[in-house]
Design a protein around this motif. Structure first.
Motif, short mmCIF file in Angstrom:
data_model
loop_
_atom_site.label_atom_id
_atom_site.label_comp_id
_atom_site.label_asym_id
_atom_site.label_seq_id
_atom_site.Cartn_x
_atom_site.Cartn_y
_atom_site.Cartn_z
N HIS A 1 0.85 -1.19 0.00
CA HIS A 1 0.00 0.00 0.00
C HIS A 1 0.89 1.24 0.00
CE1 HIS A 1 -3.68 2.18 2.07
NE2 HIS A 1 -3.13 2.90 1.11
N ARG B 1 -2.64 6.87 12.01
CA ARG B 1 -3.75 5.92 11.84
C ARG B 1 -3.70 4.77 12.85
NH1 ARG B 1 -7.20 6.44 7.57
NH2 ARG B 1 -6.49 7.64 5.77
N ASP C 1 1.26 2.50 3.68
CA ASP C 1 0.41 3.57 3.15
C ASP C 1 1.30 4.82 2.94
OD1 ASP C 1 -1.77 5.08 2.36
OD2 ASP C 1 -2.89 4.85 4.23
N GLU D 1 -5.58 1.69 -4.57
CA GLU D 1 -6.36 1.77 -3.34
C GLU D 1 -7.73 2.24 -3.80
OE1 GLU D 1 -5.26 4.55 -0.25
OE2 GLU D 1 -6.64 3.60 1.19
N HIS E 1 -4.91 6.33 -5.62
CA HIS E 1 -6.35 6.37 -5.34
C HIS E 1 -7.22 6.21 -6.58
CE1 HIS E 1 -6.07 7.29 -1.07
NE2 HIS E 1 -5.08 8.11 -1.35
N SER F 1 -10.54 0.59 0.46
CA SER F 1 -10.70 1.32 1.73
C SER F 1 -11.94 2.19 1.69
CB SER F 1 -9.50 2.24 2.00
OG SER F 1 -8.28 1.58 1.81
N HIS G 1 -6.93 0.15 6.06
CA HIS G 1 -7.24 0.94 7.29
C HIS G 1 -8.72 0.86 7.68
CE1 HIS G 1 -8.53 4.29 4.65
NE2 HIS G 1 -7.32 4.34 4.11
N HIS H 1 -13.34 5.74 2.51
CA HIS H 1 -12.84 7.11 2.72
C HIS H 1 -13.96 8.12 2.92
CE1 HIS H 1 -9.13 5.60 0.49
NE2 HIS H 1 -8.64 6.05 1.63
ZN LIG Z 1 -6.73 5.30 2.34
#
Ligand SMILES: [Zn+2]
Ligand SMILES: [Zn+2]
Length: 357
Positions: A108, A290, A313, A180, A140, A205, A235, A207
């Motif tokens: 990631h 996080r 990440d 992601e 992303h 994920s 996450h 968001h």
């Molecule tokens: Zn994320």
């Protein structure tokens, strides 16, 4: 006279250590810009400019970076670098160290194609220097416009670009393709299925709508986990704890916004049971702000029989070394290396993701 060091390597090393220590971006940028500005010069020109004090006439080179270059060329470790090395974080305990040593890649990471700060090449070089065998590039997806999420077209272009970069990287290392992808409100994934199917690794994920009520969030996550394209659940609580963990040391907190966010609410046991059933890995996200999932949830995922991925990440090269934080939390929860998918080789990892689809 002592033998000259490589000043560009020293500048890049300083930038890496600053990022790893979570220092303010502007400070890191000073060193990365200087390294970039000087990379095009011959050693002779570099030496001449360092000698007559004209390095700072170059765009991107300031007094501090020029001094580092002069020290490197004189064969000395730059004072700035020496200080950073001297104040590095404390050692991990044995189990966390063993787990970190077992990791062969990172699943990631972000580049400047979305909201990362550095080009893909720079991320890859840092991963090589850390001893990784692979780096999964997971920029992303389109709906995350604030992070310049990649449209299907841009992602296709990125795949071509990664193929080119890979051809130039050292043998034994490769960038794996990935994303992601946003888990949308209804649990579907924010990218075309045929494109997801082409990628080596898919992290998904949440968001948005992090405050959705429990049953809605549970349904949303269960649908995503059951999607055969989703390999790793990123996450998963969305929490932000904002503090700097033990081991991240640095002279100041400038540039850090205190930002906290509660965990989103969902039926964790149902989600972990689904992850175990569909063989979807649970991410242990290493980012200091996080620390997601919290340890009590890592333990429950372990009991449920889930696999894990210990990821950084990373949005900058120095952050690639944050895996040690995830390893510490995993070790505290008794996560064994054989449950962690990034202890596998690139071939094993890709065979696993393709089998799942
Ligand atoms: Zn994320
Ligand atoms: Zn991310």
């Amino acid at each position: 006279m002592a033998r000259a060091r490589d000043p560009i390597a020293d500048l890049r090393r300083i930038a890496f250590l600053l990022e790893r220590a979570n220092e303010a971006t502007y400070r890191v940028r000073a060193f990365r810009s200087a390294a970039k500005a000087l990379a095009g010069l011959s050693t002779a020109e570099l030496t001449e400019r360092a000698g007559n004090g004209t390095l700072t006439e170059l765009a991107g080179v300031g007094d501090v970076t020029a001094r580092c270059v002069a020290e490197s060329l004189a064969g000395e470790e730059p004072v700035y670098l020496r200080r950073l090395v001297a104040t590095e974080g404390s050692d991990l305990d044995a189990e966390a160290t063993a787990l970190r040593a077992a990791l062969r890649g990172d699943c990631h990471t972000h580049s400047d194609w979305s909201d990362g700060g550095s080009p893909i090449e720079e991320m890859a070089l840092a991963a090589v220097e850390l001893g990784h065998e692979y780096l999964v590039l997971t920029d992303h997806s389109p709906r995350l416009t604030v992070a310049r999420g990649l449209t299907a077209d841009r992602l296709r272009r990125q795949l071509d670009h990664v193929a080119q970069v890979n051809a130039a990287l050292p043998e034994g290392f490769r960038i794996l393709t990935g994303i992601e992808v946003d888990i949308l409100a209804d649990g579907s994934l924010d990218q075309d299925d045929d494109l997801l199917a082409r990628l080596d690794v898919v992290v998904g994920s949440v968001h948005s709508g992090l405050k959705d009520e429990r049953s809605k969030m549970t349904r949303r996550m269960l649908r995503a986990v059951a999607n055969p394209h989703l390999d790793i659940l990123g996450h998963l609580t969305g929490r932000m704890v904002s503090s700097r963990p033990a081991g991240v040391t640095g002279p100041g907190d400038r540039g850090h916004r205190a930002r906290t966010r509660a965990e989103s609410d969902f039926d964790a046991d149902a989600v972990f049971a689904a992850c175990a059933e569909h063989d979807t890995a649970v991410e242990i996200n290493s980012r200091p702000e996080r620390q997601d999932p919290p340890k009590r949830l890592i333990r429950r995922a372990l009991e449920a029989g889930c696999r894990f991925a210990i990821n950084t990440d990373a949005h900058a090269p120095g952050q690639l070394d944050w895996q040690r934080f995830g390893c510490e939390r995993a070790a505290l929860c008794g996560v064994p290396a054989e449950r962690v998918i990034n202890t596998w080789s690139a071939e094993q990892l890709v065979a696993w993701t393709h089998d799942r689809r």
